[in-house]
Each structure stands twice: as structure tokens, then as C-alpha cells.
Design a protein around this motif. Structure first.
Motif, PDB file in Angstrom:
ATOM      1  N   ALA A  68     -11.087   4.062 -12.347  1.00  0.00           N
ATOM      2  CA  ALA A  68     -10.602   3.333 -13.336  1.00  0.00           C
ATOM      3  C   ALA A  68      -8.920   3.149 -13.556  1.00  0.00           C
ATOM      4  CB  ALA A  68     -11.222   3.854 -14.892  1.00  0.00           C
ATOM      5  N   LEU A  69      -8.269   4.340 -13.335  1.00  0.00           N
ATOM      6  CA  LEU A  69      -7.085   4.265 -13.279  1.00  0.00           C
ATOM      7  C   LEU A  69      -6.444   3.091 -12.332  1.00  0.00           C
ATOM      8  CD1 LEU A  69      -6.160   8.147 -13.587  1.00  0.00           C
ATOM      9  CD2 LEU A  69      -5.924   6.371 -15.085  1.00  0.00           C
ATOM     10  N   ILE A  70      -7.159   3.027 -11.163  1.00  0.00           N
ATOM     11  CA  ILE A  70      -6.665   2.095  -9.905  1.00  0.00           C
ATOM     12  C   ILE A  70      -6.894   0.785 -10.446  1.00  0.00           C
ATOM     13  CG2 ILE A  70      -7.191   1.321  -7.567  1.00  0.00           C
ATOM     14  CD1 ILE A  70      -7.603   4.421  -6.830  1.00  0.00           C
ATOM     15  N   ALA A  71      -8.021   0.513 -11.049  1.00  0.00           N
ATOM     16  CA  ALA A  71      -8.260  -0.672 -11.753  1.00  0.00           C
ATOM     17  C   ALA A  71      -7.229  -1.172 -12.595  1.00  0.00           C
ATOM     18  CB  ALA A  71      -9.661  -0.664 -12.047  1.00  0.00           C
ATOM     19  N   CYS A  72      -6.798  -0.274 -13.595  1.00  0.00           N
ATOM     20  CA  CYS A  72      -5.939  -0.860 -14.530  1.00  0.00           C
ATOM     21  C   CYS A  72      -4.638  -0.950 -13.931  1.00  0.00           C
ATOM     22  CB  CYS A  72      -5.703   0.724 -15.530  1.00  0.00           C
ATOM     23  SG  CYS A  72      -6.979   0.755 -16.583  1.00  0.00           S
ATOM     24  N   ALA A  74      -3.932  -1.935 -10.832  1.00  0.00           N
ATOM     25  CA  ALA A  74      -4.125  -3.393 -10.226  1.00  0.00           C
ATOM     26  C   ALA A  74      -4.369  -4.549 -11.123  1.00  0.00           C
ATOM     27  CB  ALA A  74      -5.376  -3.357  -9.195  1.00  0.00           C
ATOM     28  N   ALA A  75      -4.977  -4.355 -12.394  1.00  0.00           N
ATOM     29  CA  ALA A  75      -4.818  -5.648 -13.332  1.00  0.00           C
ATOM     30  C   ALA A  75      -3.495  -5.674 -13.856  1.00  0.00           C
ATOM     31  CB  ALA A  75      -5.791  -5.034 -14.619  1.00  0.00           C
ATOM     32  N   ALA A  76      -2.855  -4.565 -14.219  1.00  0.00           N
ATOM     33  CA  ALA A  76      -1.274  -4.675 -14.634  1.00  0.00           C
ATOM     34  C   ALA A  76      -0.612  -5.390 -13.497  1.00  0.00           C
ATOM     35  CB  ALA A  76      -0.834  -3.223 -14.882  1.00  0.00           C
ATOM     36  N   ARG A  81       2.196 -10.373 -11.997  1.00  0.00           N
ATOM     37  CA  ARG A  81       2.427 -11.299 -10.901  1.00  0.00           C
ATOM     38  C   ARG A  81       2.087 -12.737 -11.324  1.00  0.00           C
ATOM     39  NH1 ARG A  81       2.384 -10.264  -4.676  1.00  0.00           N
ATOM     40  NH2 ARG A  81       2.801 -12.489  -3.863  1.00  0.00           N
ATOM     41  N   ARG A  82       1.034 -12.976 -11.951  1.00  0.00           N
ATOM     42  CA  ARG A  82       0.356 -13.872 -12.559  1.00  0.00           C
ATOM     43  C   ARG A  82       1.465 -14.762 -13.419  1.00  0.00           C
ATOM     44  NH1 ARG A  82      -3.995 -13.314 -16.508  1.00  0.00           N
ATOM     45  NH2 ARG A  82      -1.902 -12.803 -17.705  1.00  0.00           N
ATOM     46  N   ASP A  83       2.105 -13.828 -14.223  1.00  0.00           N
ATOM     47  CA  ASP A  83       3.213 -14.209 -15.333  1.00  0.00           C
ATOM     48  C   ASP A  83       4.512 -14.613 -14.689  1.00  0.00           C
ATOM     49  OD1 ASP A  83       1.123 -13.858 -17.315  1.00  0.00           O
ATOM     50  OD2 ASP A  83       1.993 -11.944 -17.798  1.00  0.00           O
TER      51      ASP A  83
END
Length: 86
Positions: A68-72, A74-76, A81-83
């Protein structure tokens, strides 16, 4: 095993097998001792299995937390990067 039950079992075995009562008593005592040893062994094995299951559940919970920490993270990073490319 209570003495009345042991005596009843010995009497039943003696009446059905025609073995002398002292020999029957000896066999009944051996059977009860074997049964007690098997019960103790089963208890030890169940305790070991319970400990292994507890350890596995702790490792599973920790791995899910790390995931879960890695997923958070990666999402951040992906959102940042998208922004930047908009």
C-alpha cells in the motif's frame, strides 16, 4: 479415564475375548497410555500449526502494508509527472 470406566472396559474385553483379567487390565492400561500420548502429540502439533499461522498472518499484513505504501508513492509520482506534462 475414571476407574469405573476402566473397570467396565476391562470387564467387557475379558468377557468377549476370554483373556485373563490381569492381562486384560494390562492391555487396557497400555491402550489408555497410548491414547494419552497421541493426544499430547496432537496438542503439540496443533500448537505448532497455530504459531505458524500467526507468523504467516503477520508477514501477510506487513507485505500488504508495504504494498500500500509503494502504491501511494507510485500514485503521487505518477500524478506529479502527469501534471508537469499538461
Amino acid at each position: 479415564m475414571p476407574d469405573p470406566d476402566r473397570a467396565y472396559l476391562s470387564a467387557m474385553v475379558a468377557s468377549r475375548t476370554r483373556i485373563l483379567p490381569p492381562e486384560v487390565q494390562k492391555r487396557v492400561d497400555e491402550l489408555i497410555a497410548q491414547s494419552n500420548l497421541a493426544a499430547a502429540k496432537a496438542k503439540e502439533e496443533s500448537d505448532a500449526a497455530r504459531e505458524a499461522a500467526a507468523e504467516a498472518s503477520i508477514y501477510s499484513a506487513l507485505s500488504m502494508l508495504i504494498g500500500a505504501l509503494i502504491a501511494c508513492a507510485a500514485a503521487a509520482l505518477g500524478g506529479r509527472r502527469r501534471d508537469e506534462h499538461l
